[in-house]
Design a protein around this motif. Structure first.
Motif, PDB file in Angstrom:
ATOM      1  N   ALA A  55       7.618  -1.575   4.164  1.00  0.00           N
ATOM      2  CA  ALA A  55       7.286  -1.364   5.577  1.00  0.00           C
ATOM      3  C   ALA A  55       6.372  -0.155   5.753  1.00  0.00           C
ATOM      4  O   ALA A  55       5.500  -0.140   6.619  1.00  0.00           O
ATOM      5  N   LEU A  56       6.568   0.849   4.918  1.00  0.00           N
ATOM      6  CA  LEU A  56       5.760   2.070   5.017  1.00  0.00           C
ATOM      7  C   LEU A  56       4.384   1.921   4.369  1.00  0.00           C
ATOM      8  O   LEU A  56       3.394   2.453   4.857  1.00  0.00           O
ATOM      9  N   THR A  57       4.334   1.168   3.262  1.00  0.00           N
ATOM     10  CA  THR A  57       3.102   1.127   2.469  1.00  0.00           C
ATOM     11  C   THR A  57       2.295  -0.162   2.628  1.00  0.00           C
ATOM     12  O   THR A  57       1.105  -0.191   2.321  1.00  0.00           O
ATOM     13  N   GLY A  58       2.970  -1.234   3.078  1.00  0.00           N
ATOM     14  CA  GLY A  58       2.294  -2.531   3.137  1.00  0.00           C
ATOM     15  C   GLY A  58       2.176  -3.190   1.776  1.00  0.00           C
ATOM     16  O   GLY A  58       1.467  -4.182   1.603  1.00  0.00           O
ATOM     17  N   GLU A  59       2.901  -2.666   0.792  1.00  0.00           N
ATOM     18  CA  GLU A  59       2.877  -3.214  -0.576  1.00  0.00           C
ATOM     19  C   GLU A  59       4.244  -3.812  -0.910  1.00  0.00           C
ATOM     20  O   GLU A  59       5.247  -3.474  -0.306  1.00  0.00           O
ATOM     21  N   MET A  60       4.257  -4.694  -1.925  1.00  0.00           N
ATOM     22  CA  MET A  60       5.528  -5.288  -2.381  1.00  0.00           C
ATOM     23  C   MET A  60       6.168  -4.343  -3.403  1.00  0.00           C
ATOM     24  O   MET A  60       6.011  -4.506  -4.605  1.00  0.00           O
ATOM     25  N   VAL A  61       6.881  -3.371  -2.921  1.00  0.00           N
ATOM     26  CA  VAL A  61       7.390  -2.313  -3.793  1.00  0.00           C
ATOM     27  C   VAL A  61       8.635  -2.750  -4.565  1.00  0.00           C
ATOM     28  O   VAL A  61       8.829  -2.372  -5.719  1.00  0.00           O
ATOM     29  N   ASN A  62       9.466  -3.574  -3.958  1.00  0.00           N
ATOM     30  CA  ASN A  62      10.777  -3.873  -4.562  1.00  0.00           C
ATOM     31  C   ASN A  62      10.964  -5.346  -4.914  1.00  0.00           C
ATOM     32  O   ASN A  62      12.082  -5.854  -4.912  1.00  0.00           O
ATOM     33  N   LEU A  63       9.868  -6.018  -5.258  1.00  0.00           N
ATOM     34  CA  LEU A  63       9.949  -7.441  -5.624  1.00  0.00           C
ATOM     35  C   LEU A  63      10.911  -7.651  -6.788  1.00  0.00           C
ATOM     36  O   LEU A  63      11.671  -8.621  -6.807  1.00  0.00           O
ATOM     37  N   ASP A  64      10.928  -6.719  -7.744  1.00  0.00           N
ATOM     38  CA  ASP A  64      11.800  -6.875  -8.918  1.00  0.00           C
ATOM     39  C   ASP A  64      13.277  -6.909  -8.516  1.00  0.00           C
ATOM     40  O   ASP A  64      14.071  -7.677  -9.080  1.00  0.00           O
ATOM     41  N   ILE A  65      13.643  -6.093  -7.533  1.00  0.00           N
ATOM     42  CA  ILE A  65      15.044  -6.073  -7.063  1.00  0.00           C
ATOM     43  C   ILE A  65      15.391  -7.400  -6.400  1.00  0.00           C
ATOM     44  O   ILE A  65      16.466  -7.966  -6.632  1.00  0.00           O
ATOM     45  N   ILE A  66      14.475  -7.912  -5.590  1.00  0.00           N
ATOM     46  CA  ILE A  66      14.704  -9.192  -4.910  1.00  0.00           C
ATOM     47  C   ILE A  66      14.853 -10.304  -5.940  1.00  0.00           C
ATOM     48  O   ILE A  66      15.763 -11.144  -5.848  1.00  0.00           O
ATOM     49  N   GLN A  67      13.973 -10.308  -6.935  1.00  0.00           N
ATOM     50  CA  GLN A  67      14.046 -11.335  -7.986  1.00  0.00           C
ATOM     51  C   GLN A  67      15.386 -11.287  -8.714  1.00  0.00           C
ATOM     52  O   GLN A  67      15.984 -12.323  -9.015  1.00  0.00           O
ATOM     53  N   GLY A  80      12.134  -8.948   4.637  1.00  0.00           N
ATOM     54  CA  GLY A  80      11.052  -8.415   5.452  1.00  0.00           C
ATOM     55  C   GLY A  80      10.675  -7.021   5.000  1.00  0.00           C
ATOM     56  O   GLY A  80      11.364  -6.410   4.179  1.00  0.00           O
ATOM     57  N   GLY A  81       9.573  -6.523   5.550  1.00  0.00           N
ATOM     58  CA  GLY A  81       9.141  -5.169   5.247  1.00  0.00           C
ATOM     59  C   GLY A  81       7.772  -5.131   4.596  1.00  0.00           C
ATOM     60  O   GLY A  81       7.650  -5.296   3.378  1.00  0.00           O
ATOM     61  N   GLY A  82       6.740  -4.964   5.412  1.00  0.00           N
ATOM     62  CA  GLY A  82       5.394  -4.751   4.887  1.00  0.00           C
ATOM     63  C   GLY A  82       4.725  -5.978   4.303  1.00  0.00           C
ATOM     64  O   GLY A  82       3.832  -5.859   3.465  1.00  0.00           O
ATOM     65  N   ILE A  83       5.127  -7.164   4.743  1.00  0.00           N
ATOM     66  CA  ILE A  83       4.522  -8.397   4.208  1.00  0.00           C
ATOM     67  C   ILE A  83       3.301  -8.725   5.070  1.00  0.00           C
ATOM     68  O   ILE A  83       3.437  -9.157   6.217  1.00  0.00           O
ATOM     69  N   ARG A  84       2.121  -8.522   4.495  1.00  0.00           N
ATOM     70  CA  ARG A  84       0.905  -8.573   5.312  1.00  0.00           C
ATOM     71  C   ARG A  84      -0.181  -9.478   4.760  1.00  0.00           C
ATOM     72  O   ARG A  84      -1.313  -9.436   5.220  1.00  0.00           O
ATOM     73  N   CYS A  85       0.156 -10.300   3.764  1.00  0.00           N
ATOM     74  CA  CYS A  85      -0.851 -11.227   3.238  1.00  0.00           C
ATOM     75  C   CYS A  85      -0.160 -12.467   2.671  1.00  0.00           C
ATOM     76  O   CYS A  85       1.038 -12.453   2.385  1.00  0.00           O
ATOM     77  N   PHE A  86      -0.950 -13.528   2.493  1.00  0.00           N
ATOM     78  CA  PHE A  86      -0.399 -14.793   2.000  1.00  0.00           C
ATOM     79  C   PHE A  86       0.138 -14.647   0.580  1.00  0.00           C
ATOM     80  O   PHE A  86       1.124 -15.290   0.218  1.00  0.00           O
ATOM     81  N   LEU A 135       7.034  -4.530  22.014  1.00  0.00           N
ATOM     82  CA  LEU A 135       7.115  -4.671  20.569  1.00  0.00           C
ATOM     83  C   LEU A 135       6.604  -3.424  19.856  1.00  0.00           C
ATOM     84  O   LEU A 135       5.606  -2.843  20.255  1.00  0.00           O
ATOM     85  N   SER A 136       7.300  -3.048  18.783  1.00  0.00           N
ATOM     86  CA  SER A 136       6.862  -1.944  17.937  1.00  0.00           C
ATOM     87  C   SER A 136       6.396  -2.495  16.594  1.00  0.00           C
ATOM     88  O   SER A 136       6.881  -3.535  16.136  1.00  0.00           O
ATOM     89  N   VAL A 137       5.464  -1.777  15.954  1.00  0.00           N
ATOM     90  CA  VAL A 137       4.913  -2.219  14.676  1.00  0.00           C
ATOM     91  C   VAL A 137       4.841  -1.045  13.698  1.00  0.00           C
ATOM     92  O   VAL A 137       5.154   0.089  14.049  1.00  0.00           O
ATOM     93  N   SER A 138       4.432  -1.370  12.458  1.00  0.00           N
ATOM     94  CA  SER A 138       4.231  -0.351  11.405  1.00  0.00           C
ATOM     95  C   SER A 138       5.481   0.501  11.183  1.00  0.00           C
ATOM     96  O   SER A 138       5.476   1.718  11.351  1.00  0.00           O
ATOM     97  N   GLY A 139       6.566  -0.204  10.784  1.00  0.00           N
ATOM     98  CA  GLY A 139       7.819   0.515  10.533  1.00  0.00           C
ATOM     99  C   GLY A 139       8.354   1.192  11.782  1.00  0.00           C
ATOM    100  O   GLY A 139       8.994   2.237  11.704  1.00  0.00           O
ATOM    101  N   TRP A 140       8.051   0.594  12.932  1.00  0.00           N
ATOM    102  CA  TRP A 140       8.535   1.050  14.244  1.00  0.00           C
ATOM    103  C   TRP A 140       7.896   2.357  14.696  1.00  0.00           C
ATOM    104  O   TRP A 140       8.345   2.995  15.630  1.00  0.00           O
ATOM    105  N   ARG A 141       6.820   2.752  14.040  1.00  0.00           N
ATOM    106  CA  ARG A 141       6.196   4.026  14.397  1.00  0.00           C
ATOM    107  C   ARG A 141       5.119   3.878  15.476  1.00  0.00           C
ATOM    108  O   ARG A 141       4.649   4.862  16.012  1.00  0.00           O
ATOM    109  N   GLU A 142       4.723   2.622  15.750  1.00  0.00           N
ATOM    110  CA  GLU A 142       3.679   2.388  16.760  1.00  0.00           C
ATOM    111  C   GLU A 142       4.172   1.404  17.813  1.00  0.00           C
ATOM    112  O   GLU A 142       4.858   0.437  17.486  1.00  0.00           O
ATOM    113  N   ASN A 143       3.766   1.659  19.056  1.00  0.00           N
ATOM    114  CA  ASN A 143       4.022   0.699  20.128  1.00  0.00           C
ATOM    115  C   ASN A 143       2.817  -0.232  20.214  1.00  0.00           C
ATOM    116  O   ASN A 143       1.680   0.210  20.216  1.00  0.00           O
TER     117      ASN A 143
END
Length: 241
Positions: A55-67, A80-86, A135-143
């Protein structure tokens, strides 16, 4: 009523935030994989996971944990969390998750949401995180300056398969969810709705069931589990009650 115990991942640990504030977080001893196993052992069939690093970086940081969680436990996961591309959506689906939650990217770019629903049918969940109706976006830091209900009306026919509504003012506060606003959303949504944010006791779960709104599919329970306010043994009984 589906019950989704929550796992929020930050720096490879289970954490809980208060109102989405990264400076106001509690870290817990158990690893995300151990926590998922605990939920599975108690009989839960669904799991809500947020990658806070993502959510903070927009990258898949913890895919290994999910797997690892998907491979070890027969449990349905929404992530969820920072998923921004196909490509990120595709990787999570290939990992075996049931639903991929789009939040900021979907709110900022409705075309992305629509195309994601078309490319990955029945896999896209929409996370609507609101503060005072907006609605808030970007890890709830923006309205986003978009009213929740107005946005939903615009994307209601896109093919979203699940909607998760969080009242940010309630999240992590254990003051009960915003049932009234959630019901308004469920009344107009073209897909099932999940209640999120503020669950404080078993009574909140019971109240969600008593709403008798056929479009409300389930409820997410997070901090109240970690803090011991809700015992898993009691919570799992609500699955069958």
């Amino acid at each position: 009523m589906k019950i989704f115990p929550a796992i929020d991942i930050k720096d490879k640990k289970c954490v809980r935030l208060v109102k989405g504030d990264f400076d106001n977080k509690t870290e817990y001893e158990m690893s995300p994989v151990e926590q998922a196993g605990k939920y599975k052992d108690h009989g839960f069939k669904n799991l809500h996971i947020v990658d806070l690093d993502g959510a903070l970086t927009g990258e898949m940081v913890n895919l290994d944990i999910i797997q690892e969680i998907v491979s070890k436990f027969d449990i349905k996961i929404e992530i969820g969390g920072g998923i921004r591309c196909f490509e990120s959506i595709k990787k999570y689906i290939e990992a075996g998750v049931e639903k991929v939650i789009l939040g900021s990217a979907a709110i900022k770019d409705k075309v992305f949401l629509k195309e994601a629903c078309e490319k990955f049918p029945n896999k896209i969940a929409l996370g609507l995180d609101a503060k005072d109706g907006y609605l808030s976006v970007s890890g709830w830091r923006e309205n986003s300056n978009q009213l929740t209900l107005d946005y939903l009306k615009e994307v209601n026919d896109y093919g979203v398969s699940r909607l998760i509504f969080t009242d940010i003012n309630r999240d992590g506060m254990k003051q009960s969810p915003n049932f009234e606003e959630t019901s308004k959303i469920a009344d107009i949504a073209n897909c099932p709705v999940i209640i999120s944010g503020g669950v404080s006791s078993i009574d909140d779960v019971k109240k969600a069931k008593e709403l008798n709104n056929k479009n409300i599919e389930g409820i997410i329970v997070g901090k109240a589990i970690y803090d011991g306010d809700i015992k898993l043994e009691k919570l799992v009984k609500e699955l069958d009650a």
